[in-house]
Motif scaffolding. Sequence first.
Motif, PDB file in Angstrom:
ATOM      1  N   PHE A 275     -14.919   1.613  -7.523  1.00 55.91           N
ATOM      2  CA  PHE A 275     -15.944   2.247  -8.357  1.00 55.91           C
ATOM      3  C   PHE A 275     -17.171   2.672  -7.539  1.00 55.91           C
ATOM      4  N   ARG A 276     -17.178   2.311  -6.269  1.00 53.52           N
ATOM      5  CA  ARG A 276     -18.276   2.720  -5.397  1.00 53.52           C
ATOM      6  C   ARG A 276     -17.879   3.905  -4.514  1.00 53.52           C
ATOM      7  N   VAL A 277     -16.820   4.590  -4.910  1.00 55.73           N
ATOM      8  CA  VAL A 277     -16.276   5.667  -4.080  1.00 55.73           C
ATOM      9  C   VAL A 277     -17.289   6.798  -3.859  1.00 55.73           C
ATOM     10  N   ARG A 278     -18.262   6.935  -4.745  1.00 55.48           N
ATOM     11  CA  ARG A 278     -19.277   7.985  -4.589  1.00 55.48           C
ATOM     12  C   ARG A 278     -20.033   7.846  -3.263  1.00 55.48           C
ATOM     13  N   LEU A 290     -10.780  11.079   5.807  1.00 55.63           N
ATOM     14  CA  LEU A 290      -9.907   9.916   5.673  1.00 55.63           C
ATOM     15  C   LEU A 290      -9.798   9.479   4.216  1.00 55.63           C
ATOM     16  N   ALA A 291     -10.924   9.448   3.513  1.00 56.12           N
ATOM     17  CA  ALA A 291     -10.913   9.046   2.106  1.00 56.12           C
ATOM     18  C   ALA A 291     -10.073  10.011   1.280  1.00 56.12           C
ATOM     19  N   TRP A 292     -10.147  11.294   1.607  1.00 52.08           N
ATOM     20  CA  TRP A 292      -9.345  12.300   0.896  1.00 52.08           C
ATOM     21  C   TRP A 292      -7.856  12.053   1.119  1.00 52.08           C
ATOM     22  N   LEU A 293      -7.485  11.771   2.358  1.00 55.36           N
ATOM     23  CA  LEU A 293      -6.087  11.463   2.666  1.00 55.36           C
ATOM     24  C   LEU A 293      -5.639  10.191   1.958  1.00 55.36           C
ATOM     25  N   LEU A 294      -6.455   9.147   2.008  1.00 53.54           N
ATOM     26  CA  LEU A 294      -6.091   7.877   1.374  1.00 53.54           C
ATOM     27  C   LEU A 294      -5.989   8.005  -0.134  1.00 53.54           C
ATOM     28  N   LEU A 295      -6.768   8.920  -0.711  1.00 53.40           N
ATOM     29  CA  LEU A 295      -6.654   9.176  -2.150  1.00 53.40           C
ATOM     30  C   LEU A 295      -5.245   9.625  -2.505  1.00 53.40           C
ATOM     31  N   PHE A 296      -4.679  10.502  -1.700  1.00 53.43           N
ATOM     32  CA  PHE A 296      -3.333  11.003  -1.985  1.00 53.43           C
ATOM     33  C   PHE A 296      -2.262   9.968  -1.665  1.00 53.43           C
ATOM     34  N   TYR A 317       3.441  -6.693  -4.961  1.00 52.90           N
ATOM     35  CA  TYR A 317       3.093  -6.296  -3.597  1.00 52.90           C
ATOM     36  C   TYR A 317       3.687  -4.954  -3.197  1.00 52.90           C
ATOM     37  N   TRP A 318       4.503  -4.351  -4.048  1.00 51.00           N
ATOM     38  CA  TRP A 318       4.974  -3.001  -3.749  1.00 51.00           C
ATOM     39  C   TRP A 318       3.809  -2.002  -3.725  1.00 51.00           C
ATOM     40  N   THR A 319       2.657  -2.424  -4.216  1.00 50.49           N
ATOM     41  CA  THR A 319       1.478  -1.555  -4.254  1.00 50.49           C
ATOM     42  C   THR A 319       0.621  -1.683  -2.994  1.00 50.49           C
ATOM     43  N   ASP A 320       1.083  -2.400  -1.981  1.00 57.95           N
ATOM     44  CA  ASP A 320       0.199  -2.714  -0.858  1.00 57.95           C
ATOM     45  C   ASP A 320      -0.327  -1.480  -0.136  1.00 57.95           C
ATOM     46  N   LEU A 321       0.430  -0.386  -0.093  1.00 59.01           N
ATOM     47  CA  LEU A 321      -0.065   0.806   0.591  1.00 59.01           C
ATOM     48  C   LEU A 321      -1.234   1.440  -0.154  1.00 59.01           C
ATOM     49  N   ALA A 322      -1.290   1.268  -1.470  1.00 60.17           N
ATOM     50  CA  ALA A 322      -2.415   1.805  -2.242  1.00 60.17           C
ATOM     51  C   ALA A 322      -3.684   1.007  -1.951  1.00 60.17           C
ATOM     52  N   TYR A 323      -3.571  -0.311  -1.924  1.00 61.57           N
ATOM     53  CA  TYR A 323      -4.734  -1.154  -1.652  1.00 61.57           C
ATOM     54  C   TYR A 323      -5.144  -1.117  -0.181  1.00 61.57           C
ATOM     55  N   LEU A 324      -4.222  -0.724   0.691  1.00 56.29           N
ATOM     56  CA  LEU A 324      -4.537  -0.665   2.111  1.00 56.29           C
ATOM     57  C   LEU A 324      -5.693   0.301   2.388  1.00 56.29           C
ATOM     58  N   GLY A 325      -5.746   1.388   1.625  1.00 59.87           N
ATOM     59  CA  GLY A 325      -6.842   2.337   1.787  1.00 59.87           C
ATOM     60  C   GLY A 325      -8.196   1.710   1.516  1.00 59.87           C
ATOM     61  N   LEU A 326      -8.258   0.758   0.580  1.00 60.29           N
ATOM     62  CA  LEU A 326      -9.525   0.089   0.275  1.00 60.29           C
ATOM     63  C   LEU A 326      -9.955  -0.835   1.413  1.00 60.29           C
ATOM     64  N   LEU A 333     -17.243   0.882   1.010  1.00 57.63           N
ATOM     65  CA  LEU A 333     -17.116   0.505  -0.400  1.00 57.63           C
ATOM     66  C   LEU A 333     -17.581  -0.921  -0.679  1.00 57.63           C
ATOM     67  N   MET A 334     -17.389  -1.812   0.275  1.00 58.07           N
ATOM     68  CA  MET A 334     -17.819  -3.198   0.091  1.00 58.07           C
ATOM     69  C   MET A 334     -19.269  -3.404   0.517  1.00 58.07           C
TER      70      MET A 334
END
Length: 494
Positions: A275-278, A290-296, A317-326, A333-334
């Motif tokens: 939610f802090r992506v702005r 990089l953020a644009w690429l990780l979004l896709f 854990y099949w979602t790990d590549l999605a969370y890897l971008g974070l 973001l943190m």
Amino acid sequence: MDRLGQQLKFTPFDRVLVSLIAIFVLIKLALMTQTGLLDDEAYYWVWGHRPQLAYFDHPALGAWFIGVTRLIFGEGILGARMSALISFAGTSYLLWLFAHRMRPEAPLRAFLVAEIVLLASPTFFAWTTIVYFDHLLILLCLAAIYNYGRYLDAPQDGEANISALYWAAFYLGLAALTKYSALFVGLGFALAILLTPAYWSRLLRPHLYLAALLALVMQAPTLIWNMQNDFASFSFHLYDRHSGPWWQSYAAHYFIRYFLYTFILFSPFLALSLFRVRLIRTENQFTRTLAWLLLFVGGTTMAFLLSMVMTVSSHWYWTDLAYLGLIVLAPVLMGSGWLLWAHISLGLVAAILVTINYSILPLAALFGVHDVETGKTFGWDQVVRTVEAAEDQYRADFIGTSRFKTVAQLNYHAKRQDIYELSPQPSQFDFWQDLNALAGQNGLVLHDEQANIEKLTGQFEQIQLVDEIIIERYGYPIYRYQLYFGTNYQPQED
């Protein structure tokens, strides 16, 4: 030199992060060396002894890696798990490379934040410690994403830019030789190109297509193995493991459970950082690219998996590549506020509890809950002694089990490769063993409480219970095996 000194200058905040990272690494080493192999880890350890082009469940690179570390570090726990530690070191180095491009004036702080966020995510902490093939998938996908980011960030096709593209394709090819889900990185990169007009001119040059061809050609071992085995692995993942096509029916509880597991076990604070992506808008060009690429990459991963988990039970854990971008974007973001500290606190508690759970006592036992996933990692010395004593007593011609992962664990702990998998559940053992050669022989069957012994009783002329193995820790019964002796074994027809 002065600039490098400024970049690597430690502030009190940085020293705190370094101390916390050291604590997490010490816990990681304790978990790695003081806990038994999970059943999947033992399954892959067996693969490391039998190198081939691919395997029923996965492509082959992860098993080849285990085979190498086993030869170097031996047959014990270090040989079995060292590949995860090596991958973790490589992943940390890549986080440093990301940090250096995202925050070139202060890369140390950016790296330390990304590293501590990785370690404090319960799932990523585990995946960089145990030998599920995700440890290698994370490393190689990060390497591919880093180089795709370099390629997209350059204004035109310069020599260094083209080199980054081919390196990205190479790492993607290796990632796809590890797990099929690496496909989402390739799809995410392709979508970033196709949906960004600024990149369209690159479609007129041959390099994108040649790089894609490189990644595809590297899949030859997997394709050859599947062609030789009636496309068994592809069929298993797309159809057989789901008892039909995964798109066939809808079940809301699958989706709810999957969502909650991912939210909690990757860390709710990591998810909330989205939610802090702005804040990305104020960063340099590389970070925005990089953020644009990780979004896709993340969006493609989530779109596919969320559509699938609405119809079949799936692993979180099949979602790990999605969370890897974070993780990569964590320095932005943190930041250094409450979100980071809440994430670290949760992760530290989780890491300590997991280590206690798998090395001392399954904590669920304290509350009267039977935790089979943890329980089956304990007590294997007792199991091996009982099985080997019964083998001598009954003069058994062979030893089998009622569950394929139990075969792997018995193989690992007994240091032998002559155990048979007798259950009808498909596994890699079906491609190695010839059960017809056992026809007419007498055998011992180690029955796992998660399996169904009734599926095996009809394969013996007579079968009797000869022993029951109760695994206990500090007076708590945590797992149970039964040992059967059967005569005149006759394998079932396929």
